[in-house]
Design an enzyme around this catalytic site. Structure first.
Site, PDB file in Angstrom:
ATOM      1  N   ARG A   1      -7.859  14.774   2.926  1.00  0.00           N
ATOM      2  CA  ARG A   1      -7.595  15.338   4.262  1.00  0.00           C
ATOM      3  C   ARG A   1      -6.111  15.256   4.551  1.00  0.00           C
ATOM      4  O   ARG A   1      -5.357  14.622   3.809  1.00  0.00           O
ATOM      5  CB  ARG A   1      -8.337  14.501   5.317  1.00  0.00           C
ATOM      6  CG  ARG A   1      -7.892  13.045   5.273  1.00  0.00           C
ATOM      7  CD  ARG A   1      -8.319  12.218   6.447  1.00  0.00           C
ATOM      8  NE  ARG A   1      -7.672  10.911   6.427  1.00  0.00           N
ATOM      9  CZ  ARG A   1      -8.095   9.842   5.769  1.00  0.00           C
ATOM     10  NH1 ARG A   1      -9.205   9.891   5.065  1.00  0.00           N
ATOM     11  NH2 ARG A   1      -7.416   8.720   5.818  1.00  0.00           N
TER      12      ARG A   1
ATOM     13  N   HIS B   1       0.860  -1.172   0.000  1.00  0.00           N
ATOM     14  CA  HIS B   1       0.000   0.000   0.000  1.00  0.00           C
ATOM     15  C   HIS B   1       0.902   1.229   0.000  1.00  0.00           C
ATOM     16  O   HIS B   1       1.597   1.479   0.968  1.00  0.00           O
ATOM     17  CB  HIS B   1      -0.872  -0.066   1.257  1.00  0.00           C
ATOM     18  CG  HIS B   1      -1.938   0.961   1.307  1.00  0.00           C
ATOM     19  ND1 HIS B   1      -3.224   0.683   1.696  1.00  0.00           N
ATOM     20  CD2 HIS B   1      -1.919   2.263   0.994  1.00  0.00           C
ATOM     21  CE1 HIS B   1      -3.948   1.777   1.620  1.00  0.00           C
ATOM     22  NE2 HIS B   1      -3.174   2.751   1.215  1.00  0.00           N
TER      23      HIS B   1
ATOM     24  N   GLU C   1      -3.846   7.243  -3.103  1.00  0.00           N
ATOM     25  CA  GLU C   1      -3.438   5.901  -2.679  1.00  0.00           C
ATOM     26  C   GLU C   1      -3.329   4.965  -3.871  1.00  0.00           C
ATOM     27  O   GLU C   1      -4.183   4.967  -4.753  1.00  0.00           O
ATOM     28  CB  GLU C   1      -4.474   5.314  -1.713  1.00  0.00           C
ATOM     29  CG  GLU C   1      -4.480   5.933  -0.347  1.00  0.00           C
ATOM     30  CD  GLU C   1      -5.348   5.146   0.634  1.00  0.00           C
ATOM     31  OE1 GLU C   1      -5.789   4.023   0.296  1.00  0.00           O
ATOM     32  OE2 GLU C   1      -5.573   5.668   1.733  1.00  0.00           O
TER      33      GLU C   1
END
Ligand code: MV4
Length: 659
Positions: free
Chosen positions: A296, A212, A279
């Protein structure tokens, strides 16, 4: 000169992130306004702020999520901007619009960007159109079971079902066999409807053993857009990140260029402003795919700050104030290496059950190159209403090895007593060969869970000895100062002193014999050692046990004694030395501490039991729990049998006084 910038910012959050935002405000000469619930009236973020406004009861929905109250607090204090932190209202388009309607600047992206990226199917379509690589999948409007099934077959198993409005893994299902597809779609749909009032699903090829990786971006309102390199966030558990680092050990300079370029393309497609994160998942093949945009400031943003030297919150505030970005892409360098570990109030050995209680002692260490962003203090109550993250420890070094070593060192020197934390779990994770080598993926925690939570054998006795000698020395000193306090102490100077302690499921009797000065021979079951009390202070002892000298930090709360050593923490409970029998009218019961199943019942009605005797073995949270008698007496009733499923608080065994 007219100052057009913000005079006062309200921080619509709590804990470490509220404090972190306020520190930057203070450095910029901007006044701060905190908001707080009933539970947080004396919280560190409230005490740090120039002003604070009470906004409601403890539950988030009545306080930190209450848009009306927060806007009213900003108006009342004359705040001209609101920083939302992360979580709570940070990705809520309605809140962003409410700020605008009240003439208050929201420090973050536009409501439009928040809404578009909040829906994963919309985000996916936009990215596909912009040419950002996406995972093969289906993000269409037709949500019929036929269409979804047909597309799943076309994509090929394994398939990942995601809720379009999802977050935190809710509504996500991995499907590996065709026969389970329809049921998984239906259950994901129900979960999405329930959690987000939006049943829309999307399907993606499930990428096994992925990493990730996310890219930090910043855009101003003048069309300037920069990236601040990647963060690797593969060390997670149930979508909760635990350890993050930058640079990613898996990203080559060539791959970095591609990832960061893709992130900029994504941001440009949205017309993104303020701080955000794109991401990606990185497949073992080296291919990467967009998965979502977080609109955010993220928990792990300090990792980026430590390798770039940039204060992201300062730039967020400047961007919201309409200033053009003060830095250009060419000025940014990824220097050295940074790693962050998140300290949670939880019990890793008990399925990471959140831990609650009062913090007795809290001492972040001071280590050069280590930043600690914490949100609690000694005296803080850790409750059930908010996120259990207590602190972030972030270490920097010229290289990965140095950063890792510094982070480990800081964690061993961080005193946190009173509430169970994942400190030791983090130490073991950071020491693990798979993490040290940099060759890990999102399965790290599940794969190595046993090694990460295993208890070291033989430690209980050491901790019991430390607790016993601490209590002995304390009593001795108190008796010397105030002879009346312990009248029974040394009622028989020739009898060997001893104390009964409970550690986990084990009850231990520690006895000691003083030889010279502060040197003792300590016995605990089969274990025996020569222990020298090197130093004693309120809250800590330094012991030399068979020649090995170490410090133990100690916190006391009633009969509970919390002990912490560099790499280990234990809760020790004092048991009465001569257990008192129940008086004739008294009863005691053993209750189930958590949901579980009865594995064995070890006593029967009429049987005599002594304090500490095992009554029932439960399997709870995949662990065996032994429930013991809390008093001497006779078993009066057994309320359960083998195989019964019990709920927390269910009575298992009743004990009455002996007659
Ligand atoms: C994925 C994935 C593999 N394949 N998508 C999306 C939300 C984020 N919280 C996790 N996400 C993932 N999306 C495809 N197509 C892997 C993850 C993922 C993950 C999945 C299951 C269990 C743990 C995970 C940890 C990180 C990423």
């Amino acid at each position: 000169m007219k100052v057009e910038f913000f005079d006062r910012i309200l921080i619509a959050n709590r804990g470490e992130i509220a404090l972190r935002v306020m520190r930057t405000c203070r450095a910029m000469g901007i006044c701060t306004v905190a908001v707080h619930s009933d539970a947080d009236a004396r919280a560190p973020h409230v005490r740090f702020a120039d002003q604070a406004v009470h906004i409601g009861p403890a539950p988030g929905k009545d306080s930190y999520l209450n848009i009306e109250r927060i806007i009213a607090a900003a108006k009342r204090t004359g705040a001209d901007a609101i920083h939302p932190g992360y979580g709570f209202l940070s990705e809520n388009g309605e809140f962003t619009e409410a700020c605008a309607a009240a003439g208050i600047t929201f420090i973050g992206p536009t409501a439009d960007a928040i809404r578009k990226m909040g829906l994963k199917n919309t985000a996916r379509r936009m990215m596909a159109e912009a040419g950002v690589p996406i995972v093969p999948g289906y993000d269409g409007e037709d949500q019929s079971i036929e269409t979804l099934s047909k597309n799943a077959e076309a994509i090929g198993l394994p398939v990942l079902i995601k809720a379009s409005a999802g977050g935190g893994g809710k509504g996500m299902r991995v499907v590996r066999v065709a026969s389970e597809l329809e049921a998984a779609i239906e259950s994901a749909r129900r979960e999405a409807e329930k959690a987000f009032s939006d049943p829309t699903l999307l399907l993606e090829k499930y990428i096994e053993n992925s990493r990730h990786i996310e890219v930090q971006i910043l855009g101003d309102t003048h069309g300037n857009l920069i990236h601040l390199f990647e963060r690797e966030c593969s060390i997670q558990r149930r979508h909760q990140k635990i350890i993050e680092e930058s640079p990613s050990p898996a990203v080559s300079p060539e791959l970095r260029k591609q990832l960061c370029e893709a992130a900029l393309t994504a941001a440009r497609a949205i017309g993104y402003t303020n701080a955000g994160t794109v991401e990606f998942i990185l497949a073992p093949s080296g291919e990467f795919y967009f998965i979502e945009v977080n609109t955010r400031l993220q928990v792990e943003h300090p990792v980026t700050e430590m390798i770039t030297g940039i204060d992201l919150v300062k730039l967020q505030i400047e961007i919201a104030g309409g200033k053009p970005l003060a830095i250009a892409q060419e000025d940014l360098r990824q220097t050295g290496h940074a790693i962050e570990a998140r300290v949670y109030a939880e019990d890793p050995a008990n399925n990471f059950l959140p831990a609650t209680g009062a913090i007795l002692e809290w001492r972040p260490p001071s280590v050069s190159g280590v930043r600690i962003d914490d949100g609690v203090d000694a005296g803080s109550e850790v409750g059930i209403h908010y996120d259990p993250m207590l602190a972030k420890v972030i270490a920097r070094g010229p290289d990965r090895e140095t950063a890792l070593r510094k982070l480990l060192y800081a964690l061993t020197r961080f005193t946190m007593l009173g509430v169970q934390t994942n400190r030791e779990f983090l130490i073991r994770a950071l020491e693990h060969p798979a993490l040290q080598s940099g060759r890990y993926h999102t399965g790290f925690v599940d794969e190595h869970l046993k090694e990460l939570i295993n208890k070291k054998p033989g430690e209980d006795e050491l901790f019991a000895a430390a607790a016993a000698l601490y209590l002995h020395k304390k009593r001795q000193l108190e008796a010397a100062v105030l002879p009346n306090i312990a009248p029974n102490y040394r009622n028989n100077p020739f009898r060997e002193p001893s104390i009964k302690l409970q550690i986990g499921a084990a009850s231990l009797e520690v006895s000691w014999r003083a030889s010279t000065g502060d040197e003792f021979v300590v016995t605990c079951g089969d274990w025996q050692a020569t222990v020298r009390l090197v130093s004693f202070a309120r809250g800590s002892v330094r012991l030399s046990i068979d020649g090995l000298q170490r410090s133990y930090r100690i916190g006391e709360a009633g009969d509970q004694i919390f002990l912490q050593r560099a790499d280990s923490t234990k809760l020790v409970t004092r048991l009465p030395r001569y257990p008192s029998a129940l008086s004739s009218s008294e009863h005691e019961s053993a209750y189930a501490p958590m949901p579980g199943q009865v594995l064995r019942v070890l006593v029967e009605v009429g049987q005599r039991v002594s304090t500490g005797d095992a009554l029932v073995i439960l399997e709870a949270m995949k662990m065996e729990q032994t429930l013991r008698a809390s008093a001497d007496g006779v078993v009066e009733a057994v309320h359960v049998k083998q195989g019964d499923v019990v709920a927390p608080g269910d009575r298992l065994v009743a004990i009455a006084a002996c007659v």
